[in-house]
Design an enzyme around this catalytic site. Structure first.
Site, PDB file in Angstrom:
ATOM      1  N   ALA A  15      17.417  -4.594  10.029  1.00  0.00           N
ATOM      2  CA  ALA A  15      16.271  -5.428  10.413  1.00  0.00           C
ATOM      3  C   ALA A  15      16.285  -6.739   9.634  1.00  0.00           C
ATOM      4  O   ALA A  15      16.062  -7.821  10.197  1.00  0.00           O
ATOM      5  CB  ALA A  15      14.971  -4.676  10.165  1.00  0.00           C
ATOM      6  N   LYS A  16      16.562  -6.658   8.328  1.00  0.00           N
ATOM      7  CA  LYS A  16      16.502  -7.859   7.490  1.00  0.00           C
ATOM      8  C   LYS A  16      17.677  -8.800   7.772  1.00  0.00           C
ATOM      9  O   LYS A  16      17.546 -10.025   7.648  1.00  0.00           O
ATOM     10  CB  LYS A  16      16.462  -7.456   6.006  1.00  0.00           C
ATOM     11  CG  LYS A  16      15.148  -6.781   5.596  1.00  0.00           C
ATOM     12  CD  LYS A  16      13.951  -7.691   5.830  1.00  0.00           C
ATOM     13  CE  LYS A  16      12.671  -7.152   5.212  1.00  0.00           C
ATOM     14  NZ  LYS A  16      11.513  -8.047   5.439  1.00  0.00           N
ATOM     15  N   VAL A  59       1.217  -5.776  12.977  1.00  0.00           N
ATOM     16  CA  VAL A  59       2.114  -6.860  13.405  1.00  0.00           C
ATOM     17  C   VAL A  59       3.234  -6.384  14.335  1.00  0.00           C
ATOM     18  O   VAL A  59       3.899  -7.202  14.959  1.00  0.00           O
ATOM     19  CB  VAL A  59       2.746  -7.611  12.198  1.00  0.00           C
ATOM     20  CG1 VAL A  59       1.686  -8.265  11.326  1.00  0.00           C
ATOM     21  CG2 VAL A  59       3.655  -6.700  11.394  1.00  0.00           C
ATOM     22  N   ASN A  88       5.969 -12.367   6.734  1.00  0.00           N
ATOM     23  CA  ASN A  88       6.278 -11.624   5.511  1.00  0.00           C
ATOM     24  C   ASN A  88       6.097 -10.110   5.653  1.00  0.00           C
ATOM     25  O   ASN A  88       6.773  -9.348   4.965  1.00  0.00           O
ATOM     26  CB  ASN A  88       5.378 -12.155   4.380  1.00  0.00           C
ATOM     27  CG  ASN A  88       5.265 -11.180   3.230  1.00  0.00           C
ATOM     28  OD1 ASN A  88       6.167 -11.076   2.393  1.00  0.00           O
ATOM     29  ND2 ASN A  88       4.162 -10.424   3.179  1.00  0.00           N
ATOM     30  N   GLY A 127       1.166  -9.809   6.449  1.00  0.00           N
ATOM     31  CA  GLY A 127       1.266  -8.947   5.263  1.00  0.00           C
ATOM     32  C   GLY A 127       0.652  -9.625   4.058  1.00  0.00           C
ATOM     33  O   GLY A 127       1.096  -9.438   2.924  1.00  0.00           O
ATOM     34  N   TYR A 131      16.645  -0.650   7.447  1.00  0.00           N
ATOM     35  CA  TYR A 131      15.960  -1.810   6.854  1.00  0.00           C
ATOM     36  C   TYR A 131      16.931  -2.976   6.708  1.00  0.00           C
ATOM     37  O   TYR A 131      16.592  -4.122   7.034  1.00  0.00           O
ATOM     38  CB  TYR A 131      15.393  -1.386   5.501  1.00  0.00           C
ATOM     39  CG  TYR A 131      14.742  -2.467   4.671  1.00  0.00           C
ATOM     40  CD1 TYR A 131      13.400  -2.802   4.860  1.00  0.00           C
ATOM     41  CD2 TYR A 131      15.449  -3.122   3.654  1.00  0.00           C
ATOM     42  CE1 TYR A 131      12.786  -3.776   4.076  1.00  0.00           C
ATOM     43  CE2 TYR A 131      14.844  -4.089   2.862  1.00  0.00           C
ATOM     44  CZ  TYR A 131      13.513  -4.416   3.074  1.00  0.00           C
ATOM     45  OH  TYR A 131      12.907  -5.369   2.292  1.00  0.00           O
ATOM     46  N   ILE A 143      11.509  -7.348  -6.544  1.00  0.00           N
ATOM     47  CA  ILE A 143      10.204  -7.931  -6.851  1.00  0.00           C
ATOM     48  C   ILE A 143       9.229  -6.797  -7.132  1.00  0.00           C
ATOM     49  O   ILE A 143       9.156  -5.828  -6.357  1.00  0.00           O
ATOM     50  CB  ILE A 143       9.683  -8.782  -5.662  1.00  0.00           C
ATOM     51  CG1 ILE A 143      10.766  -9.750  -5.139  1.00  0.00           C
ATOM     52  CG2 ILE A 143       8.413  -9.532  -6.060  1.00  0.00           C
ATOM     53  CD1 ILE A 143      11.290 -10.766  -6.136  1.00  0.00           C
ATOM     54  N   ARG A 182      -1.528  -7.964   0.169  1.00  0.00           N
ATOM     55  CA  ARG A 182      -1.096  -7.573  -1.180  1.00  0.00           C
ATOM     56  C   ARG A 182       0.363  -7.998  -1.396  1.00  0.00           C
ATOM     57  O   ARG A 182       1.010  -8.535  -0.493  1.00  0.00           O
ATOM     58  CB  ARG A 182      -1.243  -6.065  -1.375  1.00  0.00           C
ATOM     59  CG  ARG A 182      -0.244  -5.257  -0.571  1.00  0.00           C
ATOM     60  CD  ARG A 182      -0.350  -3.763  -0.843  1.00  0.00           C
ATOM     61  NE  ARG A 182       0.849  -3.083  -0.357  1.00  0.00           N
ATOM     62  CZ  ARG A 182       1.015  -1.782  -0.314  1.00  0.00           C
ATOM     63  NH1 ARG A 182       0.046  -0.974  -0.715  1.00  0.00           N
ATOM     64  NH2 ARG A 182       2.154  -1.253   0.125  1.00  0.00           N
TER      65      ARG A 182
HETATM   66  N1  LIG Z   1       9.273  -6.065  -3.196  1.00  0.00           N
HETATM   67  C1  LIG Z   1      10.585  -6.332  -3.087  1.00  0.00           C
HETATM   68  O1  LIG Z   1      11.377  -6.092  -4.016  1.00  0.00           O
HETATM   69  C2  LIG Z   1      11.126  -6.943  -1.824  1.00  0.00           C
HETATM   70  C3  LIG Z   1      12.471  -7.330  -1.815  1.00  0.00           C
HETATM   71  C4  LIG Z   1      13.011  -7.902  -0.678  1.00  0.00           C
HETATM   72  C5  LIG Z   1      12.211  -8.108   0.433  1.00  0.00           C
HETATM   73  N2  LIG Z   1      10.914  -7.731   0.408  1.00  0.00           N
HETATM   74  C6  LIG Z   1      10.126  -7.982   1.613  1.00  0.00           C
HETATM   75  O2  LIG Z   1       8.971  -8.734   1.277  1.00  0.00           O
HETATM   76  C7  LIG Z   1       7.929  -8.423   2.176  1.00  0.00           C
HETATM   77  C8  LIG Z   1       6.689  -8.009   1.402  1.00  0.00           C
HETATM   78  O3  LIG Z   1       6.996  -6.859   0.635  1.00  0.00           O
HETATM   79  P1  LIG Z   1       6.091  -6.352  -0.576  1.00  0.00           P
HETATM   80  O4  LIG Z   1       7.002  -5.906  -1.637  1.00  0.00           O
HETATM   81  O5  LIG Z   1       5.038  -7.339  -0.878  1.00  0.00           O
HETATM   82  O6  LIG Z   1       5.463  -5.033   0.103  1.00  0.00           O
HETATM   83  P2  LIG Z   1       3.960  -4.480   0.094  1.00  0.00           P
HETATM   84  O7  LIG Z   1       4.039  -3.130   0.726  1.00  0.00           O
HETATM   85  O8  LIG Z   1       3.361  -4.607  -1.257  1.00  0.00           O
HETATM   86  O9  LIG Z   1       3.212  -5.496   1.062  1.00  0.00           O
HETATM   87  C9  LIG Z   1       3.515  -5.541   2.436  1.00  0.00           C
HETATM   88  C10 LIG Z   1       2.253  -5.908   3.178  1.00  0.00           C
HETATM   89  O10 LIG Z   1       2.574  -5.927   4.580  1.00  0.00           O
HETATM   90  C11 LIG Z   1       1.600  -5.183   5.263  1.00  0.00           C
HETATM   91  N3  LIG Z   1       2.169  -4.568   6.465  1.00  0.00           N
HETATM   92  C12 LIG Z   1       3.244  -3.750   6.536  1.00  0.00           C
HETATM   93  N4  LIG Z   1       3.410  -3.337   7.792  1.00  0.00           N
HETATM   94  C13 LIG Z   1       2.431  -3.911   8.536  1.00  0.00           C
HETATM   95  C14 LIG Z   1       2.084  -3.850   9.902  1.00  0.00           C
HETATM   96  N5  LIG Z   1       2.789  -3.129  10.785  1.00  0.00           N
HETATM   97  N6  LIG Z   1       1.031  -4.576  10.320  1.00  0.00           N
HETATM   98  C15 LIG Z   1       0.294  -5.303   9.462  1.00  0.00           C
HETATM   99  N7  LIG Z   1       0.582  -5.384   8.141  1.00  0.00           N
HETATM  100  C16 LIG Z   1       1.637  -4.693   7.686  1.00  0.00           C
HETATM  101  C17 LIG Z   1       1.165  -4.104   4.287  1.00  0.00           C
HETATM  102  O11 LIG Z   1      -0.091  -3.546   4.636  1.00  0.00           O
HETATM  103  C18 LIG Z   1       1.148  -4.869   2.976  1.00  0.00           C
HETATM  104  O12 LIG Z   1      -0.073  -5.489   2.719  1.00  0.00           O
HETATM  105  C19 LIG Z   1       8.464  -7.319   3.104  1.00  0.00           C
HETATM  106  O13 LIG Z   1       8.961  -7.903   4.289  1.00  0.00           O
HETATM  107  C20 LIG Z   1       9.603  -6.738   2.299  1.00  0.00           C
HETATM  108  O14 LIG Z   1      10.577  -6.137   3.105  1.00  0.00           O
HETATM  109  C21 LIG Z   1      10.348  -7.146  -0.689  1.00  0.00           C
END
Ligand SMILES: NC(=O)c1ccc[n+]([C@@H]2O[C@H](COP(=O)([O-])OP(=O)(O)OC[C@H]3O[C@@H](n4cnc5c(N)ncnc54)[C@H](O)[C@@H]3O)[C@@H](O)[C@H]2O)c1
Length: 247
Positions: free
Chosen positions: A158-159, A60, A86, A9, A155, A187, A12
Site C-alpha cells: 500500500a505504501k 477514510v 495521512n 488521520g 502495508y 516515529i 492523533r
Molecule cells: N509511526 C510511524 O513510525 C510511522 C512510520 C511510517 C509511516 N507512518 C504512517 O503515518 C501515518 C500516521 O501514523 P501514526 O503513527 O500517527 O498512527 P496513529 O495510529 O497514531 O494515527 C493514525 C490516525 O489515523 C486514523 N485512521 C486510521 N484509519 C482510519 C480510517 N479508516 N478512517 C479515519 N481515520 C483513520 C486513526 O484513527 C488515527 O487517528 C500512517 O499513514 C502511517 O502508516 C507511521
C-alpha cells in the site's frame, strides 16, 4: 486570505503533529478521523492556537463518505489549499496468515483513501488555480519492512502504491497542483510505541541520528511542503527517518 488545509488521520499521532504545525502557520483546518474523542481534543487544541478547525468524523476508506466530507469543507471554508493524506493503519500479518478482507482493508485505508480524497479535492484546486497535496507513505515502502516493523508486506504494498500515486498525480496535476510524499521512519506514536519499546535498542542502532522520530518531525516537513515559496518541487519523496534508510 486564510489558507485551508485538510489533514486525514488528524486526531492523533503524526496527523495531529501535522495539524499543529499547520495551525502554527495560521492554516484553518479540517481534520478527518474515526476516533471521536481524540479528534475533538485535537480540534480544541488547534482552536486554542487561534485557527478555525472543523472535525470530519468518518472512515477514510469509504469513498462516498470522503466525497461528502470534502464537500462539507468547501461549503464551510470555500476552498482547500492543502490536502494531507495521512490516515493509515498497520498490518502485522504475513502472507500465510492474512485473509482477503484484511488485505482489502489495508489497501483501502492506506491507498484507496488517497485516491478518494484526491478525486474529491483536486478539481476545486485546479479551478482555483493551485493547491498542494502531501501524502504520507513509509520507509517500509522502500525496505519491505524490517524485523521490528509493526507491519508486513500488505502495508508495504500500500505504501509503495502511495509513491506511485504521488508521482503519477504530480505529472497529471502539474503545473498548478504539487504532489509530494513523505516517508517517515520509526516515529513514536500509538501505532508503534509497543514495538519501539520492545525493540528499542536494536531499532535505535539502525537510526544514525540515534533517536526515534516525533510527530513534530513529520509535521514540520509536511508544513514545509505545504508552504515553501517559491515552490519548484513535485513528485518528490522526502525520507524523514534519521538516516535509517539512506539511498
Ligand atoms: N509511526 C510511524 O513510525 C510511522 C512510520 C511510517 C509511516 N507512518 C504512517 O503515518 C501515518 C500516521 O501514523 P501514526 O503513527 O500517527 O498512527 P496513529 O495510529 O497514531 O494515527 C493514525 C490516525 O489515523 C486514523 N485512521 C486510521 N484509519 C482510519 C480510517 N479508516 N478512517 C479515519 N481515520 C483513520 C486513526 O484513527 C488515527 O487517528 C500512517 O499513514 C502511517 O502508516 C507511521
Amino acid at each position: 486570505m486564510d489558507k485551508i488545509a485538510i489533514v486525514t488521520g488528524g486526531a492523533r499521532g503524526i496527523g495531529r503533529g501535522i495539524a499543529l504545525s499547520l495551525a502554527k502557520r495560521g492554516f484553518s483546518l479540517a481534520l478527518a478521523d474515526r476516533l471521536e474523542a481524540p479528534l475533538a481534543a485535537t480540534i480544541a487544541e488547534a482552536e486554542a492556537m487561534g485557527v478555525a478547525a472543523m472535525p470530519l468524523l468518518g472512515d477514510v476508506s469509504d469513498y462516498a463518505w470522503v466525497q461528502t466530507a470534502a464537500a462539507s469543507v468547501v461549503q464551510r471554508f470555500g476552498r482547500v489549499d492543502v490536502l494531507v493524506n495521512n490516515a493509515g493503519i498497520s498490518q502485522p500479518k504475513g502472507l500465510l496468515d492474512i485473509d482477503e478482507t484484511e488485505w482489502d482493508v489495508t489497501i483501502d485505508t492506506n491507498l484507496k483513501s488517497m485516491f478518494s480524497w484526491c478525486k474529491a479535492i483536486a478539481p476545486g484546486m485546479l479551478a482555483q488555480g493551485g493547491g498542494r497535496i502531501v501524502n504520507i507513505s513509509s520507509v517500509s515502502a522502500n525496505t519491505g519492512a524490517g524485523f521490528s516493523a509493526v507491519s508486513k508486506f500488505a502495508y508495504c504494498a500500500a505504501k509503495a502504491g502511495v509513491l506511485g500515486l504521488t508521482r503519477g498525480l504530480a505529472k497529471e496535476l502539474a503545473p498548478s497542483i504539487t504532489v509530494n510524499a513523505i516517508c517517515p521512519g520509526a516515529i513514536d506514536t500509538d501505532l508503534t510505541r509497543a514495538m519501539l519499546e520492545k525493540h528499542e535498542e536494536s531499532v535505535l542502532r539502525s537510526i544514525p541520528m540515534g533517536r526515534f522520530g516525533t510527530a513534530e518531525d513529520i509535521g514540520e516537513v509536511a508544513a514545509f511542503l505545504a508552504t515553501v515559496t517559491p515552490n519548484f518541487m513535485t513528485g518528490e519523496v522526502l525520507d524523514v527517518d534519521g538516516g535509517q534508510w539512506v539511498n
